[in-house]
Design a protein around this motif. Structure first.
Motif, PDB file in Angstrom:
ATOM      1  N   MET A   1      82.409  38.078 -37.892  1.00 56.63           N
ATOM      2  CA  MET A   1      82.610  36.931 -37.380  1.00 56.63           C
ATOM      3  C   MET A   1      81.177  36.796 -35.809  1.00 56.63           C
ATOM      4  N   LEU A   2      80.353  36.353 -35.783  1.00 56.02           N
ATOM      5  CA  LEU A   2      79.322  35.630 -34.836  1.00 56.02           C
ATOM      6  C   LEU A   2      79.495  35.372 -33.842  1.00 56.02           C
ATOM      7  N   ARG A   3      79.287  35.940 -32.666  1.00 56.81           N
ATOM      8  CA  ARG A   3      80.105  35.946 -31.510  1.00 56.81           C
ATOM      9  C   ARG A   3      78.594  35.503 -29.946  1.00 56.81           C
ATOM     10  N   LEU A   4      78.701  34.378 -29.627  1.00 57.23           N
ATOM     11  CA  LEU A   4      77.865  33.988 -28.286  1.00 57.23           C
ATOM     12  C   LEU A   4      77.877  33.916 -27.525  1.00 57.23           C
ATOM     13  N   TRP A   5      76.848  34.372 -26.058  1.00 54.17           N
ATOM     14  CA  TRP A   5      77.286  33.965 -24.477  1.00 54.17           C
ATOM     15  C   TRP A   5      76.828  32.603 -24.631  1.00 54.17           C
ATOM     16  N   ASN A   6      77.798  31.905 -24.243  1.00 57.23           N
ATOM     17  CA  ASN A   6      77.867  30.401 -23.657  1.00 57.23           C
ATOM     18  C   ASN A   6      78.023  30.588 -22.358  1.00 57.23           C
ATOM     19  N   PHE A  15      81.468  31.944 -32.695  1.00 50.69           N
ATOM     20  CA  PHE A  15      81.704  30.752 -33.750  1.00 50.69           C
ATOM     21  C   PHE A  15      81.650  29.932 -34.348  1.00 50.69           C
ATOM     22  N   THR A  16      82.488  28.852 -33.635  1.00 52.40           N
ATOM     23  CA  THR A  16      82.968  27.756 -35.228  1.00 52.40           C
ATOM     24  C   THR A  16      82.340  26.886 -34.391  1.00 52.40           C
ATOM     25  N   PRO A  17      81.456  25.906 -36.082  1.00 53.71           N
ATOM     26  CA  PRO A  17      80.858  25.350 -36.085  1.00 53.71           C
ATOM     27  C   PRO A  17      82.087  23.249 -36.210  1.00 53.71           C
ATOM     28  N   ILE A  18      81.477  22.543 -35.620  1.00 47.21           N
ATOM     29  CA  ILE A  18      82.184  21.491 -35.790  1.00 47.21           C
ATOM     30  C   ILE A  18      82.367  21.098 -36.961  1.00 47.21           C
ATOM     31  N   HIS A 263      78.749  21.942 -27.772  1.00 46.41           N
ATOM     32  CA  HIS A 263      79.571  23.368 -27.254  1.00 46.41           C
ATOM     33  C   HIS A 263      79.366  24.341 -27.269  1.00 46.41           C
ATOM     34  N   VAL A 264      78.071  24.937 -27.362  1.00 47.98           N
ATOM     35  CA  VAL A 264      77.598  26.208 -26.516  1.00 47.98           C
ATOM     36  C   VAL A 264      76.602  26.059 -25.854  1.00 47.98           C
ATOM     37  N   TRP A 265      75.904  26.384 -25.270  1.00 47.08           N
ATOM     38  CA  TRP A 265      74.505  26.547 -24.873  1.00 47.08           C
ATOM     39  C   TRP A 265      74.176  28.335 -24.328  1.00 47.08           C
ATOM     40  N   LEU A 266      72.551  28.606 -24.859  1.00 47.47           N
ATOM     41  CA  LEU A 266      72.715  29.284 -24.854  1.00 47.47           C
ATOM     42  C   LEU A 266      71.541  29.672 -24.239  1.00 47.47           C
ATOM     43  N   HIS A 267      70.924  30.295 -23.282  1.00 41.77           N
ATOM     44  CA  HIS A 267      69.196  30.784 -22.248  1.00 41.77           C
ATOM     45  C   HIS A 267      68.826  31.596 -22.840  1.00 41.77           C
ATOM     46  N   SER A 268      67.852  31.755 -22.692  1.00 36.17           N
ATOM     47  CA  SER A 268      66.860  33.273 -23.036  1.00 36.17           C
ATOM     48  C   SER A 268      66.000  32.985 -21.188  1.00 36.17           C
TER      49      SER A 268
END
Ligand code: AMP
Ligand code: ZN
Length: 458
Positions: A1-6, A15-18, A263-268
């Motif tokens: 399961m994909l996990r992302l730092w929000n 991560f669960t898509p809409i 839903h998810v905000w990712l910053h590099s």
């Protein structure tokens, strides 16, 4: 399961898509008043790897990267001059020519580092109607006010403002004094700016409030909604965009339509120079993809360098770091070239661990470690080749080009290569470039390695 730092929740989340199978991904794009630098390109390499991860997970990805061709101001947040207008004067071109030229150059940069073509690259100036509609909605709901130079968003009317990203809001600390002009609150921002009285701007539009142009944050809210719907799944950008840009996008979109924006905000994180300074267009301390190519580097070496550090850590760019990455990339290609033709399914043990690393908030450095372990293993080289090509669907190093190419260099090309080396050592880069071009025309590519150039057929 994909996990992302929000960034919005400051947690790693599953991560669960809409929608079930399709993911909407919006990446804040460049302001096209100058070449993108390799720091900017890192933020797009990051979203490319995110997209490829989602695709490897079986999703269809709709990716939007916007082109900011209006509304980015030179000084401060809401005062000053438009960067594109300044560039037009500098280069004696129209603003439209400037935007066109740097947009093309940006798209060429993406291609050079093998970033997949986004589903859409909308220009802000093509979505003026949608931006005006958003301001009207905000006006109807009482979130706006007028000053002598524009229509502003009243952040005091949106109590959640600034909660996003837990960022300290400049000017709101106790005792801080900031110049706010006619604004009601320091964090208020322009939604629509009026053209200066008595001056016709090259880029300006009619609106219900007067002739002018949209504020910078507006385009992302309007275009993401138009192209991906609201809310959509994932919004990305460089770390400096979390505040105020994304806080403002969220405020105006949520206030207007009563729903979250994404839903998810990712910053590099940033590309910095040895010593820690951020690479920035305004500092003139930057390197572009074009520079790397002129200096004889393979732009994919930069891609490898970026892959090699986690997206949430700063990346220090130096010649040594780039050379090391280039050497590693050459080694990788060499391994593939030395093996028999790839055959069979990817080795599942390595493939699983590779995926697990990705699913842990895109831990590509870990995935690369798995890849090297696989390469050094005693498994059958044909299977190893197949595994490497599978992994490259994510890494994007274009390794498929290496496979099955017989490798014989005619003496004529060898001679040209030696002549180019001589020119390079003498720092006669123009001559070296010219020879390189001829070698490439003849169907060969040069890979520069610390132990000297290597050549291969295209
Ligand atoms: P801009 O063209 O300035 O709007 O920037 C385009 C993207 O590059 C944004 O996502 C920025 O956050 C990002 N960016 C700007 N400078 C750097 C840097 N030094 N390193 C990494 N990303 C950057
Ligand atoms: Zn944006």
């Amino acid at each position: 399961m994909l996990r992302l730092w929000n960034t919005a929740t400051r947690r790693k989340e599953p991560f669960t898509p809409i929608k079930k199978n399709t993911v909407g991904l919006y990446t804040c794009g460049p302001t096209v008043y100058h070449f993108a630098h390799i720091g900017n390109i890192r933020s797009f390499l990051f979203s490319d790897v995110l997209r490829r991860t989602l695709e490897l997970e079986g999703y269809r990805v709709k990716q939007v990267i916007n082109i900011t061709d209006v509304g980015h101001l030179e000084v401060g947040a809401d005062i000053g001059e438009e960067k594109i207008e300044v560039a037009a004067r500098r280069e004696r071109k129209t603003v439209w020519q400037i935007a066109d030229f740097y947009t093309k150059s940006f798209l060429a940069d993406l291609k050079a580092v093998n970033i997949k073509r986004p589903t859409a690259t909308p220009r802000a100036t093509k979505y003026i109607r949608e931006q005006i509609a958003l301001v009207r909605e905000l006006e109807k709901k009482g979130f706006t006010y007028r000053t002598s130079d524009g229509i502003y968003f009243d952040t005091a009317k949106f109590p959640q403002y600034g909660g996003f990203a837990g960022v300290r809001i400049a000017g709101q600390e106790a005792g801080a004094r900031v110049e706010i002009g006619e604004k009601l609150n320091p964090t208020d921002f322009a939604l629509w700016k009026f053209s200066p009285r008595g001056r016709k701007r090259e880029m300006e539009w009619k609106s219900p409030w007067g002739v002018g142009f949209p504020g910078w944050h507006l385009e992302c809210s309007a275009m993401s909604r138009a192209l991906l719907g609201q809310p959509f799944d994932i919004h990305t950008g460089g770390a400096d965009l979390a505040f105020p840009h994304h806080a403002n996008e969220i405020a105006q979109s949520s206030a207007a339509y009563g729903k979250p924006l994404a839903h998810v905000w990712l910053h590099s994180e940033f590309v910095v120079l040895p010593g820690g300074a951020k690479m920035a267009k305004s500092e003139r301390n930057f390197t572009t993809i074009g520079d790397l190519i002129r200096w004889g580097h393979d732009p994919l070496a930069y891609r490898y360098l970026v892959l090699n550090s986690h997206y949430r850590s700063p990346l220090t760019f130096s010649d040594e770091a780039l050379n090391t990455a280039e050497q590693t990339l050459v080694g990788l290609r060499g391994a593939l070239r030395d093996w028999p033709k790839p055959a069979g399914r990817p080795l599942s043990g390595y493939a699983d661990r590779f995926l697990q690393a990705l699913e842990d908030d895109l831990n590509i450095p870990q995935a690369l470690a798995v890849m090297w372990e696989m390469i050094k293993s005693n498994d059958s080289p044909a299977r190893k080749g197949a595994t490497l090509l599978w992994m490259d669907r994510l890494l994007g190093l274009d390794l498929i080009k290496i496979v099955g190419r017989p490798f014989k260099i005619p003496p004529k090309i060898q001679k040209m290569l030696a002549a180019r080396e001589k020119a390079r050592v003498a720092k006669n880069f123009a001559a070296a470039d010219e020879i390189r071009r001829k070698i490439e025309e003849a169907g060969y590519l040069i890979e520069d390695t610390p132990t000297g150039p290597r050549i291969r057929s295209v």
